[in-house]
Write an enzyme that holds these catalytic residues in place. Structure first.
Site, mmCIF file in Angstrom:
data_model
loop_
_atom_site.group_PDB
_atom_site.id
_atom_site.type_symbol
_atom_site.label_atom_id
_atom_site.label_comp_id
_atom_site.label_asym_id
_atom_site.label_seq_id
_atom_site.Cartn_x
_atom_site.Cartn_y
_atom_site.Cartn_z
ATOM 1 N N GLY A 8 0.826 -1.213 0.000
ATOM 2 C CA GLY A 8 0.000 0.000 0.000
ATOM 3 C C GLY A 8 0.857 1.259 0.000
ATOM 4 N N ASP A 26 -0.418 -7.107 -5.746
ATOM 5 C CA ASP A 26 -1.782 -7.252 -5.236
ATOM 6 C C ASP A 26 -1.687 -8.195 -4.036
ATOM 7 O OD1 ASP A 26 -4.337 -8.095 -4.681
ATOM 8 O OD2 ASP A 26 -4.892 -8.495 -6.758
ATOM 9 N N TYR A 49 -15.529 -2.283 7.343
ATOM 10 C CA TYR A 49 -14.133 -1.893 7.573
ATOM 11 C C TYR A 49 -13.745 -2.129 9.037
ATOM 12 C CZ TYR A 49 -10.179 1.375 8.139
ATOM 13 O OH TYR A 49 -8.972 1.948 8.432
ATOM 14 N N ARG A 89 -1.448 -0.146 -7.402
ATOM 15 C CA ARG A 89 -1.483 0.994 -8.335
ATOM 16 C C ARG A 89 -0.056 1.397 -8.715
ATOM 17 N NH1 ARG A 89 -4.670 4.736 -4.268
ATOM 18 N NH2 ARG A 89 -3.281 3.579 -2.907
ATOM 19 N N GLN A 135 -2.224 7.074 1.441
ATOM 20 C CA GLN A 135 -2.032 8.318 2.196
ATOM 21 C C GLN A 135 -0.870 8.194 3.177
ATOM 22 O OE1 GLN A 135 -5.007 9.156 5.125
ATOM 23 N NE2 GLN A 135 -4.588 11.357 5.169
HETATM 24 N N1 SER Z 1 -9.559 7.195 8.399
HETATM 25 C C1 SER Z 1 -10.218 5.930 8.258
HETATM 26 C C2 SER Z 1 -11.517 6.066 7.585
HETATM 27 O O1 SER Z 1 -12.094 7.125 7.679
HETATM 28 C C3 SER Z 1 -10.443 5.317 9.598
HETATM 29 O O2 SER Z 1 -9.369 4.519 9.928
HETATM 30 O O3 SER Z 1 -11.983 5.140 7.016
#
Ligand code: SER
Length: 329
Positions: free
Chosen positions: A13, A57, A147, A41, A17
């Site tokens: 990754g 991947d 998530y 990517r 960010q």
């Molecule tokens: N910053 C992340 C999100 O908003 C949370 O870990 O998904």
């Protein structure tokens, strides 16, 4: 101090960010050639030009095995993940990447003798039943997002591999991360970054959470510092593994807009909550990070005003003429 200068490090990754800045920080510490950057990517120019990189991947176990073998990797920073908002739109993809990818990393690490794995968790591991203020290190973890479910599962898998196989797995429950170099993508806390770009480019922002929405946040330099501090800490001092609470900042979207307005007086922020409001409402407002402070010496350096000032300075010089919109404090 770094555990060893001879580490061979893999970052997954690396386009993300956190991944971009983490890769550059690790290269500075361990030497450019010792940090292999990978992502599904294409890697950004600054990463390609400064050290080894490959397309990867993480859901493809053989490809992962090949990278780890060829580069004789000893430590993995596994940053590849789908974030919360995208995870609600594509839950199957989020499960495959966040859990399938992590399981591949842990299994391959164990098989090939990788010694340490860093795998981030998130404030998304908490849910509506967790205390909202000073959310404790140990508390109920019943997230309502896919998530968040992958993050709790990831924490448990990390603990399992530590206990069962002696693999040293560490991680932080990151707050929302605010960065000036690389945009986040697909997260609920993305508004806290987008607002700066829109304030400088257009003087206005339409925020997708209410003004009174308070979430824990951290500025990227603190985020990178926390990550490296945890990885440097002697194992014997750690009573947790891949699930450290870390606090830095907590502010409402309205307070952030007001702090930006002190520097850009004409800035207008309007609030149009969408589906991400519900996600934000399920997360903590402030975090109790005593375990991180006591066990590995964590303390943040940026408060809200310092973060906003640094963000506006960095972004305005990057976005060029927009700097002229900055007023005096
Ligand atoms: N910053 C992340 C999100 O908003 C949370 O870990 O998904």
């Amino acid at each position: 101090m770094p555990a060893s200068q001879n580490e061979r490090i893999l970052v997954t990754g690396a386009c993300g960010q956190i991944g971009v800045e983490l890769t550059l920080a690790l290269r500075e510490r361990y030497g450019n050639d010792n940090v292999v950057a990978t992502d599904i990517r294409p890697l950004p120019a600054g990463i390609v030009s400064s050290g080894p990189g490959e397309r990867l991947d993480v859901t493809q176990r053989e490809a992962l095995t090949s990278v780890i073998e060829r580069h004789r990797i000893s430590v993995i920073y596994h940053m590849a993940a789908i974030l919360s908002a995208t995870g609600e739109e594509k839950p199957r993809l989020a499960w495959n990447v966040n859990i399938g990818g992590l399981h591949n990393v842990l299994e391959t690490a164990r098989e090939l003798g990788v010694t340490r794995v860093y795998h981030p968790s998130s404030i998304a591991a908490f849910g509506p039943e967790s205390p909202k203020e000073d959310t404790p290190q140990e508390t109920v973890l019943r997230p309502t997002t896919l998530y968040g479910i992958t993050k709790v599962t990831g924490e448990l898998l990390g603990m399992y591999y530590s206990r069962r196989f002696g693999l040293d797995v560490r991680g932080i429950r990151y707050p929302g991360v605010i960065s000036s170099e690389t945009l986040p993508g697909g997260g609920t806390t993305d508004y806290a970054v987008e607002i700066f770009y829109e304030a400088l480019r257009r003087g206005r922002y339409s925020c997708f959470v209410r003004a009174d929405t308070v979430l824990p946040m951290i500025y990227m330099p603190d985020c990178i510092r926390a990550t490296l501090m945890l990885m440097d800490a002697p194992r014997v001092r750690l009573r947790h593994a891949a699930e450290y609470n870390v606090a830095a900042l907590s502010f409402s979207a309205g307070e952030l807009a007001a702090e930006i307005r002190r520097r850009i007086p004409d800035f207008v922020c309007e609030y149009r909550p969408d589906f991400r409001q519900q996600i934000a409402d399920s997360w903590p407002r402030t975090i109790d990070d005593r375990a991180a402070r006591e066990e590995w010496g964590w303390a943040p350096q940026y408060d809200l005003a310092a973060m906003v000032e640094d963000m506006l300075e960095k972004l305005s010089s990057r976005l060029g003429s927009a700097s002229s919109t900055l007023g005096p404090l």
